[in-house]
Motif scaffolding. Structure first.
Motif: not given
Length: 82
Positions: A26-41, A43-52
């Protein structure tokens, strides 16, 4: 604000002393959704490999067990013995 709370809850559950495998799924599913929310909030340069890599921390916890011993520096382990 909601994203920071979701991230905090993720790390709180991931770093707990007792892990439940069904809870980790469940935690893995939740962090994927959190990651999607972060992508909407943010800017794209914020996302590096460490966020993934947040997605892969759950698999690491499944394979290695609780993380509070593996995330120590070697000196911290040494100090715990004495």
């Amino acid at each position: 604000m909601k994203i920071t709370i979701e991230l905090s809850n993720f790390f709180k559950k991931l770093c707990s002393k007792v892990l439940d495998v069904s809870e980790l799924d469940k935690l893995k599913d939740n962090i994927v959704m959190t990651h999607c929310n972060m992508e909407r909030t943010f800017v794209p340069p914020f996302f590096t490999i460490s966020v993934h890599l947040l997605v892969h921390l759950v698999e690491e916890a499944k394979l290695g067990g609780p993380v509070h011993y593996r995330w120590m520096y070697p000196l911290e382990r040494y100090f715990f013995i004495f």
